[in-house]
Design a protein around this motif. Sequence first.
Motif, mmCIF file in Angstrom:
data_model
loop_
_atom_site.group_PDB
_atom_site.id
_atom_site.type_symbol
_atom_site.label_atom_id
_atom_site.label_comp_id
_atom_site.label_asym_id
_atom_site.label_seq_id
_atom_site.Cartn_x
_atom_site.Cartn_y
_atom_site.Cartn_z
ATOM 1 N N SER A 74 1.020 -1.334 -0.736
ATOM 2 C CA SER A 74 0.225 0.322 -0.075
ATOM 3 C C SER A 74 0.961 1.343 0.024
ATOM 4 N N ILE A 85 -7.031 0.883 2.132
ATOM 5 C CA ILE A 85 -6.604 1.626 2.539
ATOM 6 C C ILE A 85 -6.286 2.975 0.982
ATOM 7 N N ASP A 86 -5.280 1.770 0.368
ATOM 8 C CA ASP A 86 -5.158 2.626 -0.351
ATOM 9 C C ASP A 86 -6.043 2.470 -1.722
ATOM 10 N N LEU A 139 -8.873 3.358 -0.527
ATOM 11 C CA LEU A 139 -9.587 4.552 -0.439
ATOM 12 C C LEU A 139 -9.064 6.134 -0.902
ATOM 13 N N LEU A 140 -7.724 6.158 -0.762
ATOM 14 C CA LEU A 140 -6.685 7.157 -0.921
ATOM 15 C C LEU A 140 -6.730 7.652 -2.084
ATOM 16 N N PHE A 141 -6.572 6.091 -3.106
ATOM 17 C CA PHE A 141 -6.733 6.789 -4.239
ATOM 18 C C PHE A 141 -8.008 6.500 -5.277
ATOM 19 N N VAL A 198 -6.003 17.365 -0.774
ATOM 20 C CA VAL A 198 -6.306 17.836 -2.576
ATOM 21 C C VAL A 198 -6.263 19.131 -2.927
ATOM 22 N N ILE A 239 0.678 4.214 -2.656
ATOM 23 C CA ILE A 239 0.329 5.866 -2.172
ATOM 24 C C ILE A 239 1.418 6.115 -3.325
ATOM 25 N N LEU A 267 -11.559 1.035 9.312
ATOM 26 C CA LEU A 267 -11.120 2.093 9.406
ATOM 27 C C LEU A 267 -12.620 2.198 9.177
ATOM 28 N N ASN A 286 -11.948 10.835 4.542
ATOM 29 C CA ASN A 286 -12.169 10.695 2.204
ATOM 30 C C ASN A 286 -12.426 12.322 2.876
ATOM 31 N N THR A 326 -10.185 8.636 -3.784
ATOM 32 C CA THR A 326 -10.261 9.957 -3.080
ATOM 33 C C THR A 326 -9.894 10.930 -3.361
ATOM 34 N N ILE A 327 -8.713 10.189 -3.950
ATOM 35 C CA ILE A 327 -7.845 11.669 -5.013
ATOM 36 C C ILE A 327 -8.153 11.990 -6.689
ATOM 37 N N LEU A 328 -8.284 11.022 -6.667
ATOM 38 C CA LEU A 328 -9.409 10.921 -7.942
ATOM 39 C C LEU A 328 -10.292 11.564 -8.129
#
Lengths: 330, 620
Positions: free
Chosen positions: A128, B463-464, B466-468, A200, A132, A186, A193, B470-472
Amino acid sequence: MSTKIPPWEKVLWKNQPYPDNYIPEGALESSLRKNPNFKPYTYWPLVHLSIAITQHLATIFIFLSVFVRLKDRSLDPRVLIFVSLGCFFVGYFVWEVLQYTQSSGGGSKHGSKRNERVGDDRAKTLKSSILIFLALMSLSPVLRTLSAATSSDSIWALSACLFLLNILLADYGSSSSVAQVGPERLTSVLSMNAAISSSVVLASRLSSDLAVFALIQFSVQSFTLFPMLRRRLQAFNTRKLSTRAMQALLTFALSISSLILAAPLSSTIAFLFLLVLLAVTFFAPAVLVWAQKYKKWVETFISPTNYQVTISSFRSEIRGPWDVAVPKVN
Amino acid sequence: MMLLTSKYTTSMSASLYNPSASVFWPLDCKESGYAFGWCNNNQNVGCIVVAGVIQLHTVDSKLPEGLPKLLEHTQQHTEIADLGELQLIGKCTFYSGQRKGLVAPELEMGQAIKYSIVFYHRHEAQTLRFYLMDTFGLDIDAFNVTSSSTVRPVSGRKSSGISQDIVNQLNVASIINAAILETLSSMSNATPSSTNLGQTTKSITARTSDLLETAISKSQSFISMPIQVICNIHISAKYRLKDVSLSVQQMDVRADQSAALLRQMAALQPRREGVRIESYSMKYTSFFNTVWLILNDVTIGYAFGNFLCENHEVLSGMLKDAVENFLISWPQRALCWLDSWPAGLKLNTELSRFYSGTFVDFVDIWGGVLRHTIFPQLPKIIYIFGLISSFGVLIGGMGGMTMSIALFYDMFVVLTLHIYVCYTIAVLAYERALWGLGSLWRLFRGKRFNVLRNRTDSWEYDIDQLLFGTILFTLLAFLFPTVLAYYALFALLRLATILIQASLEIQLAFMNHFPLFALVLKLKDPWRLPGGLYFDFVRVLVHVNEHEAAGAGTDEQFITTLIPIVENQPITLGRIFFQYTRLWTKLASHYDPFRLFKSLLLGRFLVPIPRFDQRDEIDT
């Protein structure tokens, strides 16, 4: 009468000299239980629980100060990257320590299986983080020019809304039990989010790709990884005084650092930060304790279904032998 | 065949509980004699159809015995054996009094049956009039008239006393009557005359020249058939050549029509004995409808073609100007406007610049292609269109107004090709963006679309992920307005072109299949387009006996009653146009404004109505 009347027993299979509808004195009052589950709030445990909120707020303040410095170019992005990498490794180390102590303290019933799972978790974490890292690196040029046309005011407003959402919906509880060694969940995805989107959105105001990358990486760490660690720490045996002290110390450290970072920028803001932190930590529990006696009044306005603490009515609950039996699951 | 002569009393009252036979009597038959016809027995209610009357004075004394044989003989010569056995029904008498008016006959039949008379019209075969139980199956389409497309059988009406068999007998009565009379006259006069029933029917193509027929058949074999084969070549797995271009489809339609014409001309040749009048009439109508439509087409096409040929220079100049203005420079100006903060909307500068640059260049390229290839030749092209429109009919019948409409349609498609391509790009981008946005929004809230249950469930993402995600999501949310703006422009342009194409296609469909003949026939002679039956009443004088008259209180010999008469109900306008109402509903559902709007919003690809849909509607 010479023979003494035997005392009345609540059984039906004995032939007793009492009439069938006999009720002894004081039977009703002894079988009533008033408010059996009622535990009124006390001050210091509440303060201890609200430490979680304080830590979260402090993190957010730190992040905001960092952003302002990045925007003013008073902070070099590379410094930020290294600092956040350092924090990442420290945090990971603490996590591993916690895992080790908990697994060995809780008894090693399924030794090999647990080791396997731990190993899987490590591999997953590694994957992960690399993913990232690379994704952020590739997306930062795009993210920089995302909202070039929008005016700054709308950006600040949007970011404030998203952070507010994050604060309101965050999970301030702790990990449910020690026995949960599975993958960390989570529980409040929307808040995380929201925080990431807010960062961002803020990052699009910066002027260099490296700064964007640094900021987003820092935000990922603060709003995703740090809450996990915090929850783990909170669950870690709150009985002993030493752990409590450690918690308090951590909170203190975070708050002070946020204030220190904010102070050179604007003293007003630093003062506001201090006020908010103090209010959340010390003032709000006091208000809560004071408002307990009006809980019943409050309860009629708020539906209790969504809240974790079920509000039971105060001083009016009476349980007796007519109630449905409540099993004790232990 | 029994001929019993017992007399009986007529009874004009047929109540519900005394079943009486209905006797269908031809309205124009007023002689006394021996009645012959069919005896049908519809489940205890007898139905007798009288086809005609053999008059007494033509019959010798010996013929009452020979009549059955005569009937059998005639029946064998015709092909109507399936209608039932022709029998001698009984003796009928017309009591002609001094009174004027319609008189009902008195019948003496076999058993003492009570009967009630129902009049019907007995038309001659040349008039092509007939009755029908249900509506006329108007397939005014030259393609699918086969011999099996006759009237639909009506079920479940047997007990009502009148059924399709009875109606068939009513229709054939005149022919049978003529045949019997002719046989009788030939037998009695012993003059040679042909019993050819074909004399009594109208043969159409005997009048038209055989030259025309040979001309059509030659052109059919040399030109139309190869063209049809070419039209049906498969370009890709799903599309044939005629699905791509409307002109090719029009040629195919015309080839089909000429083939059908040829078939029908052969079928409408001297009528065979006993062929059903319903199918004959249908083929007749359909044939003449096609002929009339084609003639119309050719006439209008000639006029239009002349117009085009005369003004080809001016027209081509106007067309060039219009194309330059509306199709080349206007989109370019609109794109530049979008690039520079249209209406205060701030679009993402990089993406906007990329989009507008690409599209402006593309429109430029297409404008250049048009200018170099088509525009220099445009006057000549229009001149050729005019020629095809006027004289194309000489080449296997491919010409006329329909052809010119089809050619203009194709030219329009070619001219707006660049809009089509730009629209495709824009709609792909928009649809992907919309779909991604929806999916990522679900991820934002922590939910996932469960395909098995077709609903949204909560789901634990990694988690990854989710992060990816959200950014997208933030990325897409910021880029979406830009994509939307460019898509909206091209979607509107595409909508306009589709509407124009649809109107041209509808015009073409009208010119190709319009039930002109049926409409005019409805005005001129509705009897030829039957759409059902109804019963009317007519005043009739009935001869009564003395004691019946005394019972009724008069001493006249005749009393007046009402007797039902079977009339024809002409076909309704709705039924004539039923294919058009279906086509209209299909068009309306395809071009429904709400559906179009929803398709625009969801980013579905807009198409004009698929051609095979349209043709299926008209074919069926």
